[in-house]
Design an enzyme around this catalytic site. Structure first.
Site, PDB file in Angstrom:
ATOM      1  N   GLU A  82       1.047   0.835  10.038  1.00 50.35           N
ATOM      2  CA  GLU A  82      -0.412   0.611  10.178  1.00 50.35           C
ATOM      3  C   GLU A  82      -1.085   1.841  10.778  1.00 50.35           C
ATOM      4  O   GLU A  82      -2.003   1.724  11.594  1.00 50.35           O
ATOM      5  CB  GLU A  82      -0.666  -0.595  11.082  1.00 50.35           C
ATOM      6  CG  GLU A  82       0.033  -1.821  10.612  1.00 50.35           C
ATOM      7  CD  GLU A  82      -0.841  -2.717   9.786  1.00 50.35           C
ATOM      8  OE1 GLU A  82      -2.032  -2.403   9.613  1.00 50.35           O
ATOM      9  OE2 GLU A  82      -0.321  -3.726   9.293  1.00 50.35           O
TER      10      GLU A  82
ATOM     11  N   LEU B 116       0.835  -1.202   0.000  1.00 45.52           N
ATOM     12  CA  LEU B 116       0.000   0.000   0.000  1.00 45.52           C
ATOM     13  C   LEU B 116       0.876   1.261   0.000  1.00 45.52           C
ATOM     14  O   LEU B 116       0.726   2.141  -0.848  1.00 45.52           O
ATOM     15  CB  LEU B 116      -0.926   0.001   1.232  1.00 45.52           C
ATOM     16  CG  LEU B 116      -1.878   1.201   1.357  1.00 45.52           C
ATOM     17  CD1 LEU B 116      -2.896   1.227   0.226  1.00 45.52           C
ATOM     18  CD2 LEU B 116      -2.618   1.169   2.710  1.00 45.52           C
ATOM     19  N   THR B 117       1.828   1.335   0.944  1.00 46.41           N
ATOM     20  CA  THR B 117       2.647   2.537   1.127  1.00 46.41           C
ATOM     21  C   THR B 117       3.563   2.774  -0.081  1.00 46.41           C
ATOM     22  O   THR B 117       4.146   1.840  -0.624  1.00 46.41           O
ATOM     23  CB  THR B 117       3.514   2.376   2.390  1.00 46.41           C
ATOM     24  OG1 THR B 117       2.664   2.082   3.485  1.00 46.41           O
ATOM     25  CG2 THR B 117       4.322   3.630   2.677  1.00 46.41           C
TER      26      THR B 117
HETATM   27  C1  LIG Z   1       9.262  -1.685   9.382  1.00 49.50           C
HETATM   28  C2  LIG Z   1       8.072  -1.208   8.601  1.00 49.50           C
HETATM   29  C3  LIG Z   1       7.254  -2.129   7.959  1.00 49.50           C
HETATM   30  C4  LIG Z   1       6.164  -1.678   7.189  1.00 49.50           C
HETATM   31  N1  LIG Z   1       5.385  -2.602   6.512  1.00 49.50           N
HETATM   32  C5  LIG Z   1       4.456  -2.161   5.616  1.00 49.50           C
HETATM   33  C6  LIG Z   1       3.755  -3.080   4.773  1.00 49.50           C
HETATM   34  O1  LIG Z   1       3.910  -4.308   4.899  1.00 49.50           O
HETATM   35  N2  LIG Z   1       2.914  -2.593   3.818  1.00 49.50           N
HETATM   36  C7  LIG Z   1       2.688  -1.252   3.655  1.00 49.50           C
HETATM   37  O2  LIG Z   1       1.930  -0.883   2.770  1.00 49.50           O
HETATM   38  N3  LIG Z   1       3.340  -0.345   4.452  1.00 49.50           N
HETATM   39  C8  LIG Z   1       4.207  -0.766   5.420  1.00 49.50           C
HETATM   40  N4  LIG Z   1       4.889   0.136   6.219  1.00 49.50           N
HETATM   41  C9  LIG Z   1       4.685   1.570   5.982  1.00 49.50           C
HETATM   42  C10 LIG Z   1       3.981   2.307   7.108  1.00 49.50           C
HETATM   43  O3  LIG Z   1       2.614   1.958   7.145  1.00 49.50           O
HETATM   44  C11 LIG Z   1       4.234   3.803   6.923  1.00 49.50           C
HETATM   45  O4  LIG Z   1       5.583   4.029   7.261  1.00 49.50           O
HETATM   46  C12 LIG Z   1       3.306   4.667   7.754  1.00 49.50           C
HETATM   47  O5  LIG Z   1       1.992   4.607   7.265  1.00 49.50           O
HETATM   48  C13 LIG Z   1       3.762   6.133   7.790  1.00 49.50           C
HETATM   49  O6  LIG Z   1       4.044   6.597   6.508  1.00 49.50           O
HETATM   50  P1  LIG Z   1       5.420   7.369   6.236  1.00 49.50           P
HETATM   51  O7  LIG Z   1       6.523   6.559   6.763  1.00 49.50           O
HETATM   52  O8  LIG Z   1       5.448   7.751   4.795  1.00 49.50           O
HETATM   53  O9  LIG Z   1       5.329   8.676   7.144  1.00 49.50           O
HETATM   54  P2  LIG Z   1       4.579  10.038   6.763  1.00 49.50           P
HETATM   55  O10 LIG Z   1       3.186   9.766   6.308  1.00 49.50           O
HETATM   56  O11 LIG Z   1       5.453  10.854   5.877  1.00 49.50           O
HETATM   57  O12 LIG Z   1       4.481  10.744   8.188  1.00 49.50           O
HETATM   58  C14 LIG Z   1       5.610  11.425   8.785  1.00 49.50           C
HETATM   59  C15 LIG Z   1       5.122  12.070  10.077  1.00 49.50           C
HETATM   60  O13 LIG Z   1       4.118  13.063   9.774  1.00 49.50           O
HETATM   61  C16 LIG Z   1       2.944  12.810  10.527  1.00 49.50           C
HETATM   62  N5  LIG Z   1       1.775  13.205   9.751  1.00 49.50           N
HETATM   63  C17 LIG Z   1       1.439  12.766   8.503  1.00 49.50           C
HETATM   64  N6  LIG Z   1       0.292  13.348   8.110  1.00 49.50           N
HETATM   65  C18 LIG Z   1      -0.107  14.153   9.140  1.00 49.50           C
HETATM   66  C19 LIG Z   1      -1.243  15.017   9.340  1.00 49.50           C
HETATM   67  N7  LIG Z   1      -2.203  15.172   8.441  1.00 49.50           N
HETATM   68  N8  LIG Z   1      -1.314  15.691  10.516  1.00 49.50           N
HETATM   69  C20 LIG Z   1      -0.366  15.559  11.462  1.00 49.50           C
HETATM   70  N9  LIG Z   1       0.730  14.761  11.327  1.00 49.50           N
HETATM   71  C21 LIG Z   1       0.840  14.071  10.167  1.00 49.50           C
HETATM   72  C22 LIG Z   1       2.968  11.315  10.826  1.00 49.50           C
HETATM   73  O14 LIG Z   1       2.204  11.028  11.974  1.00 49.50           O
HETATM   74  C23 LIG Z   1       4.461  11.077  11.026  1.00 49.50           C
HETATM   75  O15 LIG Z   1       4.812  11.388  12.340  1.00 49.50           O
HETATM   76  C24 LIG Z   1       5.919  -0.293   7.056  1.00 49.50           C
HETATM   77  C25 LIG Z   1       6.735   0.619   7.744  1.00 49.50           C
HETATM   78  C26 LIG Z   1       7.802   0.180   8.509  1.00 49.50           C
HETATM   79  C27 LIG Z   1       8.661   1.189   9.220  1.00 49.50           C
END
Ligand SMILES: Cc1cc2nc3c(=O)[nH]c(=O)nc-3n(C[C@H](O)[C@H](O)[C@H](O)COP(=O)(O)OP(=O)(O)OC[C@H]3O[C@@H](n4cnc5c(N)ncnc54)[C@H](O)[C@@H]3O)c2cc1C
Length: 404
Positions: free
Chosen positions: A383, A150-151
């Site tokens: 998640e 998804l991400t």
């Molecule tokens: C080890 C690991 C395994 C994973 N496994 C999977 C997987 O199997 N499949 C999959 O699809 N994804 C997976 N993920 C991805 C994970 O779901 C994302 O990392 C997560 O959703 C956050 O997205 P991002 O890292 O792009 O952070 P961002 O979305 O860029 O967020 C960065 C910061 O900004 C904050 N933020 C964002 N939007 C807002 C808002 N509107 N208001 C206030 N604060 C905000 C967030 O809370 C965070 O603190 C995994 C991640 C990790 C680290």
């Protein structure tokens, strides 16, 4: 005490003496089946995960040899009907299995969660009968490992913005794009991938390893979830057969429905990690003598332990009630968000306090606490981040979405 030797590391790990805390006698709320399922998962973790997990975390490798055992304790599709190879259990049994697996390691629980809630669940709920029969039995036994894409690099908390897309080429779909941070990706046999059609609507597609143009490079140098493999999914003009589209649900609600199920499991899993940290710190506090008395006899360390057991007990009650609501089909997305957010934060706080209670020993691989603490830094982010779940609760109670 056992000693593990491999090419790079020589370290000792304490035997697993885990005793599960049940301060409010919550076992009384469980059925005999719940307790049987929980106890067999607990025994398996003690025997198969605890002795090896530190070594695998240290060398940043998923222990593939545990896949068969994970399947046998119901770790793959616990609530998927038996006719598709699942264990046919209820939601509380599912939660208890996640709790026990994460008591061992959040990375191992991640593999189980992804397989169950993010791969088997969408195939079961959104797939057709041919897809269910083709994939679910093999996923249930661990013959196939799946991942969930998804991400994307530019769309994490806001997955609806995704750019991965597919075009209808008549006899097949042509898939392009990239997914990032995908658990199990480096060795997964299949990926449930979320992508937009030409009208911009999101659909799930089953992409199989070996399809031309599909690659899964591993993400290295993680300090967290080291015993879980994470990677990218890259789609460069991948021809996906039309029968691999999940036909029964589309739109962002489809992947979010899978996340409800996975987040519910994480809410239970986090309790497992917290219980392990608490139990380890409690035992250490009774044995470690400073200033001629056990550190557990000091008020400061008792404050930490008293707060830990209070928070674990509250989290246990929260998840049990959520499990009842899930069994009745009444749990809302916002209720699941609240439990995921609360319990992971609770576990992270307990892991940090427990680590301090062990002093210098707390930073070593002789104890599980530092590994749990580092793992939970991913669990609090994936998640749905801690902040995003707060916004979901905020939206639920006020009616105003504050995301944009
Ligand atoms: C080890 C690991 C395994 C994973 N496994 C999977 C997987 O199997 N499949 C999959 O699809 N994804 C997976 N993920 C991805 C994970 O779901 C994302 O990392 C997560 O959703 C956050 O997205 P991002 O890292 O792009 O952070 P961002 O979305 O860029 O967020 C960065 C910061 O900004 C904050 N933020 C964002 N939007 C807002 C808002 N509107 N208001 C206030 N604060 C905000 C967030 O809370 C965070 O603190 C995994 C991640 C990790 C680290």
């Amino acid at each position: 005490m056992r000693t593990f030797v491999n090419q790079k590391f020589l370290f000792k790990m304490k035997p697993d003496l885990f005793q599960a805390p049940d301060y409010y006698l919550l076992d009384d709320l469980l059925t005999e089946e719940h307790k049987l399922v929980r106890d067999s998962a607990r025994a398996w973790v003690k025997k198969e995960v605890s002795p090896i997990i530190e070594e695998y975390a240290q060398k940043a490798e998923f222990p593939k040899q545990i896949v068969k055992g994970l399947a046998e304790i119901g770790g793959f599709g616990p609530y998927i009907p038996v006719e598709y190879g699942g264990a046919g259990l209820d939601q509380i049994s599912y939660g208890l299995i996640m709790q026990e697996i994460e008591r061992g390691d959040s990375g191992v629980r991640s593999t189980s969660s992804v397989q169950s809630s993010l791969v088997m669940y969408p195939i079961w709920k959104y797939g057709n009968e041919e897809q269910r029969m083709k994939y679910l039995p093999k996923l249930a036994t661990g013959e196939f490992i799946g991942c969930f894409g998804l991400t994307e690099p530019d769309y994490g908390s806001n997955p609806g913005g995704m750019v991965t897309n597919f075009k209808d080429m008549g006899d097949h779909y042509l898939l392009n794009g990239a997914k990032m941070w995908i658990s199990n990706a480096p060795f997964a046999d299949i990926a449930v991938v979320w992508a937009k059609d030409e009208s911009g609507r999101i659909h799930g597609l089953i992409v199989e390893r070996g399809m031309e143009g599909f690659t899964t490079p591993e993400t290295h140098n993680k300090w967290s979830l080291r015993a879980s493999a994470t990677g990218e999914l890259i789609f460069d003009n991948v021809k996906v057969p039309k029968e691999n589209l999940l036909p029964n649900k589309s739109g962002l609600g489809a992947p979010l429905g899978c996340l409800d199920s996975a987040r519910y499991g994480i809410a239970w899993g986090a309790i497992g990690a917290a219980m392990d940290c608490y139990d380890t710190a409690l035992r250490y506090s009774q044995e470690r003598i400073q200033f001629d008395k056990p550190i557990g006899a000091t008020q400061l360390q008792q404050k930490k332990l008293a707060e830990m057991i209070t928070e674990i007990t509250k989290a246990q009650l929260l998840t049990w009630r959520l499990g009842v609501l899930r069994n009745e089909g009444r749990a809302t997305t916002a209720q699941i968000s609240m439990a995921k957010r609360n319990n992971v934060d609770m576990a992270l706080t307990i892991a940090r306090d427990a680590r301090q209670m062990l002093g210098g020993m707390g930073i070593t691989g002789e104890y599980s606490i530092m590994r749990h603490m580092m793992n939970l830094e991913s669990v609090v982010t994936y998640e749905g981040t801690h902040d995003i779940h707060l916004l979901i609760t905020g939206m639920d109670v006020t009616g105003f979405p504050a995301f944009k």
